[in-house]
Design an enzyme around this catalytic site. Structure first.
Site, PDB file in Angstrom:
ATOM      1  N   SER A 142       0.865  -1.186   0.000  1.00 42.10           N
ATOM      2  CA  SER A 142       0.000   0.000   0.000  1.00 42.10           C
ATOM      3  C   SER A 142       0.891   1.221   0.000  1.00 42.10           C
ATOM      4  O   SER A 142       2.062   1.157   0.405  1.00 42.10           O
ATOM      5  CB  SER A 142      -0.885   0.005   1.248  1.00 42.10           C
ATOM      6  OG  SER A 142      -1.527   1.262   1.425  1.00 42.10           O
ATOM      7  N   TYR A 155      -3.301  -0.719  10.048  1.00 39.86           N
ATOM      8  CA  TYR A 155      -3.201  -0.922   8.607  1.00 39.86           C
ATOM      9  C   TYR A 155      -1.784  -0.639   8.123  1.00 39.86           C
ATOM     10  O   TYR A 155      -1.176  -1.451   7.411  1.00 39.86           O
ATOM     11  CB  TYR A 155      -4.199  -0.023   7.873  1.00 39.86           C
ATOM     12  CG  TYR A 155      -4.231  -0.272   6.378  1.00 39.86           C
ATOM     13  CD1 TYR A 155      -4.919  -1.357   5.850  1.00 39.86           C
ATOM     14  CD2 TYR A 155      -3.550   0.564   5.494  1.00 39.86           C
ATOM     15  CE1 TYR A 155      -4.934  -1.610   4.484  1.00 39.86           C
ATOM     16  CE2 TYR A 155      -3.560   0.327   4.131  1.00 39.86           C
ATOM     17  CZ  TYR A 155      -4.261  -0.762   3.630  1.00 39.86           C
ATOM     18  OH  TYR A 155      -4.257  -1.011   2.277  1.00 39.86           O
TER      19      TYR A 155
END
Length: 279
Positions: A142, A155
């Site tokens: 990400s 996350y």
């Protein structure tokens, strides 16, 4: 480096029932690849497989947090697909909340899904990949594996770890037939943030507002991201940026590793606000 020929061989895709995983499956099916599709959502997975008429495809309903289930599914995949030369790990989820709002259980759940699920399926399929003349593993990290925003600790923690796993594994497999790459998407319209989890301590209306603010910043269509991921797999790239923000953030972090948050804080202010009540 030898370019990977995906047509006629099998690519294993996790998170294949929706988003980028489903679009990657559609692209590869159209190019003549064989597919082993993994997801925890049986109904959605079957729907994707039903679209791929004429393709050699198997579906495997697996909770990637369950190592025994991953091993069993991997054995089924290897039995059904004698030529596996690519693994693309798209499975993952999100979690909204500050450290004070999140419980340890909530954070462990996300790390189990995003990190340990990725590690587990990779480890289980590595022997089959190593038996191929040429193979590539593509892990979805990400943009938050490059820069760590407030309000996204579990996350970002999980995705930084995926990045580290990918790089260490690439170095470990140096000189073998298997190469490893990580993809860093930014702002892909998959719905992950809208359908992801949030800390139980957050007012659901406040969480929905933050998720909507984040989703409004996404610009890349899943099909476009999927095309870039397939291309990165074919070319066996070690590092791939997806989305216009990813390259900018990569440069920003390199130029200002200690102060990049000053530039990111303002555009993300609504997306990380999980405390201000709805008036």
């Amino acid at each position: 480096m030898q370019r990977l020929a995906l047509a006629g061989s099998t690519t294993v895709i996790t998170g294949a029932a929706s988003g980028m995983g489903a679009d990657i499956a559609r692209l590869l099916a159209a190019s003549g690849a064989h597919l082993a599709l993994i997801d925890h959502n049986a109904e959605a997975l079957d729907a994707v497989a039903a679209e791929l008429a004429g393709t050699t495809v198997t579906t495997h309903v697996v909770d990637l947090r369950d190592d025994d289930a991953v091993l069993a599914a991997s054995a089924d995949i290897v039995a059904a697909h004698p030529r596996i030369n690519a693994l693309i790990t798209c499975a993952g989820s999100s979690m909204l909340g500050s450290l004070e709002q999140l419980t340890m259980e909530e954070m462990r759940w996300l790390v189990d899904v995003n990190l340990w699920g990725t590690v587990s399926i990779t480890k289980a399929l590595l022997p089959a990949l190593r038996s191929a003349p040429a193979a590539h593993i593509t892990h979805l990290a990400s943009v938050y594996a490059l820069a760590a925003p407030a309000g996204r600790i579990p996350y970002s923690l999980s995705k930084f770890a995926v990045r580290g796993f990918s790089e260490a594994l690439r170095h470990e497999l140096e000189g073998t037939s298997v190469t490893v790459g990580a993809v860093y998407p930014a702002g892909v319209r998959t719905g992950i943030i809208l359908h992801g989890r949030y800390a139980a301590a957050i007012d659901p209306a406040v969480a929905a507002r933050a998720a909507s603010a984040q989703a409004a910043m996404y610009h890349t269509e899943p099909a476009d991201a999927a095309a870039q991921i397939v291309r990165a797999t074919e070319r066996r790239r070690a590092r791939t940026m997806v989305g216009r923000e990813a390259g900018l953030i990569d440069v920003l972090v390199r130029l200002a590793p200690r102060s990049y948050w000053k530039a990111m804080r303002r555009p993300l202010r609504e997306a990380i606000d999980t405390t201000t009540p709805i008036s």
